[in-house]
Design an enzyme around this catalytic site. Sequence first.
Site, PDB file in Angstrom:
ATOM      1  N   HIS A  14       3.163  -6.414  -0.352  1.00 27.23           N
ATOM      2  CA  HIS A  14       1.921  -6.312   0.437  1.00 27.23           C
ATOM      3  C   HIS A  14       1.819  -7.536   1.327  1.00 27.23           C
ATOM      4  CE1 HIS A  14      -2.683  -5.310   0.392  1.00 27.23           C
ATOM      5  NE2 HIS A  14      -2.305  -5.804   1.555  1.00 27.23           N
ATOM      6  N   HIS A  16       1.342  -8.430   5.600  1.00 27.01           N
ATOM      7  CA  HIS A  16       1.191  -8.041   7.010  1.00 27.01           C
ATOM      8  C   HIS A  16       1.924  -9.098   7.824  1.00 27.01           C
ATOM      9  CE1 HIS A  16      -2.043  -5.186   5.929  1.00 27.01           C
ATOM     10  NE2 HIS A  16      -2.241  -6.071   4.963  1.00 27.01           N
ATOM     11  N   HIS A 194      -4.410   0.986   2.173  1.00 27.02           N
ATOM     12  CA  HIS A 194      -5.371   0.038   1.635  1.00 27.02           C
ATOM     13  C   HIS A 194      -6.594   0.849   1.197  1.00 27.02           C
ATOM     14  CE1 HIS A 194      -2.923  -2.937   3.614  1.00 27.02           C
ATOM     15  NE2 HIS A 194      -3.777  -3.919   3.446  1.00 27.02           N
ATOM     16  N   GLU A 197     -10.602  -2.232  -1.455  1.00 26.35           N
ATOM     17  CA  GLU A 197     -10.625  -3.687  -1.261  1.00 26.35           C
ATOM     18  C   GLU A 197     -12.103  -4.079  -1.129  1.00 26.35           C
ATOM     19  OE1 GLU A 197      -8.862  -4.988   2.427  1.00 26.35           O
ATOM     20  OE2 GLU A 197      -8.746  -7.101   1.818  1.00 26.35           O
ATOM     21  N   ASP A 275      -0.549 -10.710   1.160  1.00 28.90           N
ATOM     22  CA  ASP A 275      -1.416 -10.114   2.189  1.00 28.90           C
ATOM     23  C   ASP A 275      -1.225 -10.783   3.561  1.00 28.90           C
ATOM     24  OD1 ASP A 275      -3.143  -8.109   2.899  1.00 28.90           O
ATOM     25  OD2 ASP A 275      -4.952  -9.021   2.089  1.00 28.90           O
ATOM     26  N   ASP A 276      -1.923 -11.898   3.771  1.00 32.06           N
ATOM     27  CA  ASP A 276      -1.868 -12.617   5.054  1.00 32.06           C
ATOM     28  C   ASP A 276      -1.736 -14.116   4.760  1.00 32.06           C
ATOM     29  OD1 ASP A 276      -2.638 -10.283   6.945  1.00 32.06           O
ATOM     30  OD2 ASP A 276      -4.160 -10.246   5.378  1.00 32.06           O
TER      31      ASP A 276
HETATM   32  N1  ADE Z   1      -4.936  -6.234   7.795  1.00 34.02           N
HETATM   33  C1  ADE Z   1      -4.405  -7.419   7.460  1.00 34.02           C
HETATM   34  N2  ADE Z   1      -4.882  -7.820   6.278  1.00 34.02           N
HETATM   35  C2  ADE Z   1      -5.726  -6.850   5.843  1.00 34.02           C
HETATM   36  C3  ADE Z   1      -6.508  -6.676   4.673  1.00 34.02           C
HETATM   37  N3  ADE Z   1      -6.564  -7.583   3.705  1.00 34.02           N
HETATM   38  N4  ADE Z   1      -7.264  -5.571   4.584  1.00 34.02           N
HETATM   39  C4  ADE Z   1      -7.243  -4.663   5.562  1.00 34.02           C
HETATM   40  N5  ADE Z   1      -6.515  -4.781   6.663  1.00 34.02           N
HETATM   41  C5  ADE Z   1      -5.761  -5.871   6.804  1.00 34.02           C
HETATM   42 ZN    ZN Z   2      -3.389  -5.963   3.276  1.00 29.06          ZN
END
Ligand code: ADE
Ligand code: ZN
Length: 342
Positions: A14, A16, A194, A197, A275-276
């Site tokens: 996971h 991006h 997703h 969340e 994630d990011d």
């Molecule tokens: N795009 C990048 N990170 C995300 C996240 N945590 N939730 C939804 N879209 C995303």
């Molecule tokens: Zn994500």
Amino acid sequence: MEDFIQGIPKAELHLHIEGSFEPELMFEIAKRNNITLDYDSIESLKKAYKFNNLQEFLDIYYTGAQVLIHEQDFFDLTWAYLTKVHSQNVVHVEVFFDPQTHTDRSVAFDVVINGIHKALEKAKAELGISYKLIMSYLRHLSEEAAFETLESSLPFKDWIDGVGLDSSEMGNPPSKFAKVFKASASHGYKLVAHAGEEGPAEYIWEALDLLKVVRIDHGNRCLDDEALVQRIVEQKIPLTLCPLSNVELKVIQKMEEHPVAEMLEKGILATIHSDDPAYFGGYMNENYYETAKALNLTEDQLMQLAINAFEASWLSPEEKGKHIAQVKDYFHSSKYSQKQVV
Ligand code: ADE
Ligand code: ZN
């Protein structure tokens, strides 16, 4: 404990790629593309990384991505991520990219995917990292726009393993994308989304029943619904959790509240990812470490998490078996003697 976590062979499911855009590289690419960022220094940009919810993050994330214009930019972004995680003993990655973030700014689909693909191939050859690539539809846009993206992807479908669904969750339920997911599957793409969340457990049901996804990204809110938990356990639906992201986006108030241990206890195939990472303060090691520290995870729990990630991956049964054996070897032969890792 950091050294112990460093040594675990890990799979990232996971991530991006636009969320791995470190401020230093963002400034460098902005400069060579003659783009002026709204921030006058790396420090002032980093200071803006304080989010109260998903949308506040997404606004900054999409702004940052605007400096990516040429194939070389996408290559550099992806290569920087891959060399970073190689240093953390990540051996397999399944990477999301958001084509619409770029095509909506008139950056062509082929420019984006060529750069990403070249870096992934280089990492496979030079770093021994295996990979899958997942094209994500932006859920704040229309289903029609997702169909256009699907169409653009078809010349490259041998490079793309699956499709996902990301961006602003509330008010954009999975049901909005039922037709385009069905069409994506008909082209051979695997499906993930997703869900849960920020959105309710109902969105997870929809992702499973209407989109027919094989994995849920996040899925935290499944714990609100016992019947849903039972379904996820029985069908071994993986949940790709992102602990640092959850804290930074206020999905939870502090790491001590993270549900991963409870999920493992219930028999959920939970996994840990980043994630990011450029925005949330850590890559795979930091996610494992902060979670283990806050929840006092045992060695057995950590081993289960590492195994689950390979189990949940799209590797072949043989490849999964090989990686899982290596994880078990690592835990059994490691000098780390305490039962608790913290
Ligand atoms: N795009 C990048 N990170 C995300 C996240 N945590 N939730 C939804 N879209 C995303
Ligand atoms: Zn994500």
